[in-house]
Design a protein around this motif. Structure first.
Motif, PDB file in Angstrom:
ATOM      1  N   TYR A  73      75.341  15.979  36.452  1.00  0.00           N
ATOM      2  CA  TYR A  73      74.615  14.777  36.031  1.00  0.00           C
ATOM      3  C   TYR A  73      75.463  13.931  35.078  1.00  0.00           C
ATOM      4  O   TYR A  73      75.581  12.702  35.234  1.00  0.00           O
ATOM      5  CB  TYR A  73      73.302  15.151  35.338  1.00  0.00           C
ATOM      6  N   ASP A 116      71.221   2.204  38.672  1.00  0.00           N
ATOM      7  CA  ASP A 116      70.258   3.095  39.337  1.00  0.00           C
ATOM      8  C   ASP A 116      70.770   4.539  39.338  1.00  0.00           C
ATOM      9  O   ASP A 116      69.996   5.487  39.133  1.00  0.00           O
ATOM     10  CB  ASP A 116      70.021   2.619  40.772  1.00  0.00           C
ATOM     11  N   MET A 117      72.082   4.694  39.565  1.00  0.00           N
ATOM     12  CA  MET A 117      72.678   6.033  39.532  1.00  0.00           C
ATOM     13  C   MET A 117      72.517   6.660  38.148  1.00  0.00           C
ATOM     14  O   MET A 117      72.159   7.840  38.013  1.00  0.00           O
ATOM     15  CB  MET A 117      74.166   5.961  39.901  1.00  0.00           C
ATOM     16  N   SER A 176      70.262   5.872  35.854  1.00  0.00           N
ATOM     17  CA  SER A 176      68.847   6.128  35.602  1.00  0.00           C
ATOM     18  C   SER A 176      68.375   7.398  36.308  1.00  0.00           C
ATOM     19  O   SER A 176      67.688   8.238  35.725  1.00  0.00           O
ATOM     20  CB  SER A 176      68.013   4.932  36.068  1.00  0.00           C
ATOM     21  N   ARG A 177      68.745   7.549  37.584  1.00  0.00           N
ATOM     22  CA  ARG A 177      68.309   8.726  38.347  1.00  0.00           C
ATOM     23  C   ARG A 177      68.878  10.018  37.767  1.00  0.00           C
ATOM     24  O   ARG A 177      68.184  11.029  37.681  1.00  0.00           O
ATOM     25  CB  ARG A 177      68.726   8.568  39.814  1.00  0.00           C
ATOM     26  N   ASN A 178      70.122  10.006  37.342  1.00  0.00           N
ATOM     27  CA  ASN A 178      70.736  11.225  36.813  1.00  0.00           C
ATOM     28  C   ASN A 178      70.255  11.544  35.397  1.00  0.00           C
ATOM     29  O   ASN A 178      70.151  12.714  35.024  1.00  0.00           O
ATOM     30  CB  ASN A 178      72.258  11.102  36.850  1.00  0.00           C
ATOM     31  N   ASN A 228      67.188  10.851  34.424  1.00  0.00           N
ATOM     32  CA  ASN A 228      65.865  11.429  34.695  1.00  0.00           C
ATOM     33  C   ASN A 228      65.980  12.874  35.196  1.00  0.00           C
ATOM     34  O   ASN A 228      65.196  13.752  34.805  1.00  0.00           O
ATOM     35  CB  ASN A 228      65.119  10.586  35.723  1.00  0.00           C
ATOM     36  N   ALA A 229      66.953  13.116  36.071  1.00  0.00           N
ATOM     37  CA  ALA A 229      67.144  14.462  36.606  1.00  0.00           C
ATOM     38  C   ALA A 229      67.553  15.432  35.499  1.00  0.00           C
ATOM     39  O   ALA A 229      67.071  16.575  35.429  1.00  0.00           O
ATOM     40  CB  ALA A 229      68.197  14.443  37.710  1.00  0.00           C
ATOM     41  N   HIS A 268      64.524  16.118  33.300  1.00  0.00           N
ATOM     42  CA  HIS A 268      63.607  17.033  33.990  1.00  0.00           C
ATOM     43  C   HIS A 268      64.130  18.468  33.945  1.00  0.00           C
ATOM     44  O   HIS A 268      63.362  19.414  33.717  1.00  0.00           O
ATOM     45  CB  HIS A 268      63.435  16.576  35.440  1.00  0.00           C
TER      46      HIS A 268
END
Length: 239
Positions: A191, A216-217, A219-221, A223-224, A227
């Motif tokens: 990540y 976006d990349m 943001s997604r990573n 969030n991952a 989590h």
């Protein structure tokens, strides 16, 4: 020869009857010798009468042997069942041995008193009495002490197995935790690598579409990664 044999049989029955008649004296001696022993008092979870329930059976076995009478085979089973019952009440083997030793001493004392009261007793009767006492000790050791010791060993082995199983489960859980941490570290490395790369690319002159893609990349990573960390914290709290 017949007269001598008759006299021997008479004296052996006389000794047997004497010991049977002095049963309460023998039991009282046993009680008095056990009473000062704090270990016996603390280890006994049965009442006094239940605690002494075995001794009359032993005395019956002993006196029948002296008298030349048949000794009931069922007595051995009674001995075993009685001691298994007491074992369930956590009566220790050490206390059991002390108890029997006090009983043997009481028997020996009464035999000596008999010989003082009847000094004409034949030497063969004395030999017979102590031979029967040895047989009684062997019976108790084989039918009571050894099985109780085996029960204790079985119980100890069971406790070791339970402890080993608990240690195995703990080791398995630790291995799972280490594996999980390794996986989390691997995922976080991925990540952060993507986030670092995307952040670096955003600093260059790129098109608006590329900027949107890299954001976006990131943001997604992010969030991952968040989590994944939350999962780790939740699992830690559950343990």
């Amino acid at each position: 020869m017949t007269s001598s044999t008759n006299d021997f049989n008479l004296q052996r029955k006389q000794l047997a009857a004497y010991l049977a008649a002095h049963q309460e004296i023998i039991l009282n001696y046993w009680r008095m010798t056990c009473a000062p022993d704090e270990a016996l008092q603390e280890g006994a979870h049965l009442s006094g009468e239940e605690l002494a329930g075995l001794l009359p059976l032993l005395l019956t076995f002993f006196t029948r042997g002296i008298a030349g009478e048949n000794q009931e085979n069922e007595l051995v089973d009674s001995l075993c069942q009685h001691q298994i019952h007491r074992w369930h009440y956590s009566y220790s083997l050490e206390n059991l041995l002390t108890e029997f030793d006090n009983f043997y001493t009481g028997l020996d004392t009464e035999i000596q008193d008999f010989l003082k009261e009847y000094p004409q007793t034949r030497p063969g009767i004395i030999v017979l009495a102590y031979s029967q006492l040895r047989q009684l000790v062997k019976l108790v050791n084989a039918s009571v002490v050894l099985p109780v010791d085996q029960l204790r060993q079985t119980r100890a082995d069971g406790q070791v197995k339970i402890l080993q199983a608990a240690l195995d489960r703990l080791q398995q859980k630790n291995n799972q935790r280490v594996s999980q941490l390794h996986q989390v570290a691997h995922d976080m490395h991925n990540y952060l690598g993507i986030i670092t790369t995307a952040t670096s690319l955003l600093q260059k002159v790129i098109t608006a579409d590329d900027q949107a893609k890299y954001r976006d990349m990131i943001s997604r990573n992010v969030n991952a990664a968040t989590h994944r960390l939350n999962q780790l914290l939740t699992n830690a709290q559950a343990e």
